[in-house]
Motif scaffolding. Structure first.
Motif, PDB file in Angstrom:
ATOM      1  N   ASP A 145       0.788  -1.186  -0.044  1.00 55.47           N
ATOM      2  CA  ASP A 145       0.201  -0.091  -0.062  1.00 55.47           C
ATOM      3  C   ASP A 145       0.774   1.373   0.000  1.00 55.47           C
ATOM      4  O   ASP A 145       0.386   2.363   0.452  1.00 55.47           O
ATOM      5  N   THR A 213     -12.287   2.841  13.587  1.00 59.31           N
ATOM      6  CA  THR A 213     -11.054   2.947  13.495  1.00 59.31           C
ATOM      7  C   THR A 213     -10.228   3.069  14.894  1.00 59.31           C
ATOM      8  O   THR A 213      -8.972   3.228  14.986  1.00 59.31           O
ATOM      9  N   HIS A 297     -17.865   8.467   5.784  1.00 51.42           N
ATOM     10  CA  HIS A 297     -17.285   9.525   4.507  1.00 51.42           C
ATOM     11  C   HIS A 297     -18.049   9.663   3.718  1.00 51.42           C
ATOM     12  O   HIS A 297     -18.245  10.542   2.910  1.00 51.42           O
ATOM     13  N   THR A 298     -19.172   8.753   3.683  1.00 47.31           N
ATOM     14  CA  THR A 298     -20.195   8.845   2.370  1.00 47.31           C
ATOM     15  C   THR A 298     -21.420   9.530   2.928  1.00 47.31           C
ATOM     16  O   THR A 298     -22.489   9.643   1.982  1.00 47.31           O
ATOM     17  N   THR A 330      -6.990  -1.035   6.493  1.00 40.89           N
ATOM     18  CA  THR A 330      -7.957  -0.653   5.619  1.00 40.89           C
ATOM     19  C   THR A 330      -7.296  -0.531   4.179  1.00 40.89           C
ATOM     20  O   THR A 330      -7.983  -0.379   3.185  1.00 40.89           O
ATOM     21  N   GLN A 332      -5.911   1.021   0.793  1.00 40.96           N
ATOM     22  CA  GLN A 332      -6.231   2.164  -0.028  1.00 40.96           C
ATOM     23  C   GLN A 332      -7.551   2.738   0.530  1.00 40.96           C
ATOM     24  O   GLN A 332      -8.035   4.040   0.094  1.00 40.96           O
ATOM     25  N   ASN A 333      -8.525   2.067   1.165  1.00 43.06           N
ATOM     26  CA  ASN A 333      -9.874   2.621   1.396  1.00 43.06           C
ATOM     27  C   ASN A 333      -9.699   3.943   2.398  1.00 43.06           C
ATOM     28  O   ASN A 333     -10.571   4.766   2.528  1.00 43.06           O
ATOM     29  N   VAL A 336      -9.553   7.190   0.653  1.00 40.08           N
ATOM     30  CA  VAL A 336     -10.823   7.765   0.162  1.00 40.08           C
ATOM     31  C   VAL A 336     -11.394   8.739   1.483  1.00 40.08           C
ATOM     32  O   VAL A 336     -11.929   9.610   1.416  1.00 40.08           O
ATOM     33  N   GLN A 337     -11.466   7.771   2.704  1.00 34.85           N
ATOM     34  CA  GLN A 337     -11.734   8.466   3.962  1.00 34.85           C
ATOM     35  C   GLN A 337     -11.101   9.909   4.174  1.00 34.85           C
ATOM     36  O   GLN A 337     -11.580  11.013   4.616  1.00 34.85           O
TER      37      GLN A 337
END
Length: 402
Positions: A145, A213, A297-298, A330, A332-333, A336-337
């Protein structure tokens, strides 16, 4: 004839007289004496007859019911109320000093992360570094990663330096790889957690992140680190949506003597954060740590509310630090967060948790490159003192082995 009648009359008279004597003697026969009797103590006393004088004068003073003993002469039992048990306050713990903690955590990080470094050193030690080998090196970095762009940059520099170097001893390769990895981690970043305010107010630190987290745990562990450094800490439990989040944070605080400001479950997070800073100012605290609710985050509405918490807190004083907590597992996710949170609040530092539980330590490089802010803290276990400042040199040494 007369003589016969006279004889019969005399006989009847004699018989009658004898019968009277017999009956009389039976009537005068005395009855047997009655057996002696003992008084019946169970029988009620005889009622006085009319005209008899009562043994106790009617005008004698009467006793109250409290003065009369119960049968058997025992007095009424006295009920003694037992005092309520005293609930002792939990003992205050003394957190482990930072220096000793770092030594132990470096060893733990080395055990979990050095697969990446060893894999790279093995590939670079091959006699012929052809294109297939360089592709394997790229794949190793991507799997960890590190990210596409940082991987390409690293491979290009390694190819140039290996070509110039010519012969490659193991020590030379280790030094080469260490220098290049360290460069990707941007060692010039200021990784100090800002807890000192430039104003006459406490340092204000807000902790944000998605659910799961380890955000609340990180806040509690950070409180321990600050208390160990002699800081007076106030905790703000602004996570009002997750059940028992405030209880969890308060437990962390009680263990080191930090007070927790909290509100009702489901209450307004911004209001609680506001009150925490207000009370921290009134107490003369050094630092106020605000634990916010975990947000997906969505979810646009929840993210907007996070911005509201920040604006309300800044009515007292500007935030000194906004820490984004990311789960290192997590991958690469997490990037995004990080992007979405950075759009809502100004992220000033990153906390990577569970770094000891993944071989994808390259996320440190990727997330710093994505946000342009440093990784300041890392979580290397579930223990109370398993939060440590991030040190690029120690991290790289753990990757490639000393």
């Amino acid at each position: 004839m007369e003589t016969v009648i006279l004889a019969v009359v005399i006989a009847v008279v004699v018989i009658g007289a004898l019968g009277g004597l017999v009956i009389g003697s039976r009537r005068r026969k005395p009855l047997p004496p009655a057996p002696p009797t003992t008084p019946d103590i169970t029988a009620p006393p005889a009622e006085p007859h009319v005209g008899d004088e009562a043994e106790i004068p009617h005008d004698e003073e009467r006793r109250t019911i409290e003065e009369v003993d119960l049968p058997g002469g025992s007095a009424a039992p006295v009920v003694v109320e037992e005092p309520e048990p005293v609930v002792e306050a939990p003992a205050i713990e003394i957190p482990e000093p930072t220096a000793g903690r770092l030594v132990r955590l470096r060893a733990r990080l080395s055990r979990s992360q050095n697969a990446l470094g060893k894999g790279l050193l093995t590939l670079l030690s091959r006699e012929h570094l052809d294109e297939d080998t360089w592709e394997e090196i790229e794949d190793t970095l991507l799997t960890a990663d590190v990210g596409v762009q940082p991987t390409q940059e690293l491979v290009e520099r390694l190819r140039e330096r290996v070509k110039v170097l010519g012969t490659r001893t193991p020590d030379e390769l280790r030094t080469l790889l260490r220098e290049e990895l360290l460069q990707l981690l941007v060692p010039e970043f200021d990784r100090t957690v800002k807890t000192d305010s430039n104003l006459d107010t406490p340092g204000i630190v807000m902790v944000v992140g998605v659910n799961g987290t380890g955000k609340t745990t990180t806040t509690g562990k950070l409180a321990r680190v600050l208390v160990a450094d002699g800081k007076h800490v106030v905790l703000g439990a602004a996570d009002t949506f997750r059940a028992a989040a405030a209880d969890q944070l308060q437990t962390w605080g009680e263990r080191v003597g930090a007070r927790t400001v909290r509100g009702p479950e489901g209450g307004d997070p911004a209001s609680i954060a506001f009150d925490a800073v207000k009370e921290g100012i009134e107490e003369g605290a050094d630092v106020v740590l605000i634990d916010t609710a975990g947000r997906l985050h969505t979810k646009t509405g929840l993210m907007d509310e996070l911005g509201k918490v920040k604006r309300v807190v800044e009515k007292h004083a500007p935030l000194d630090e906004v820490l984004l907590v990311l789960d290192a597992t997590t991958g690469q996710n997490g990037l995004v967060q990080a992007r979405v949170f950075a759009e809502v609040v100004d992220i000033t530092g990153i906390v990577l948790t569970k770094l000891d539980g993944t071989a994808k330590g390259g996320i440190v490089i990727a997330v710093q490159r994505e946000l342009g802010v440093p990784v300041k803290l890392v979580g290397l276990g579930e223990g109370a003192d398993d939060l440590a400042p991030f040190e690029p040199e120690a991290f790289v040494d753990a990757l490639i082995g000393e």
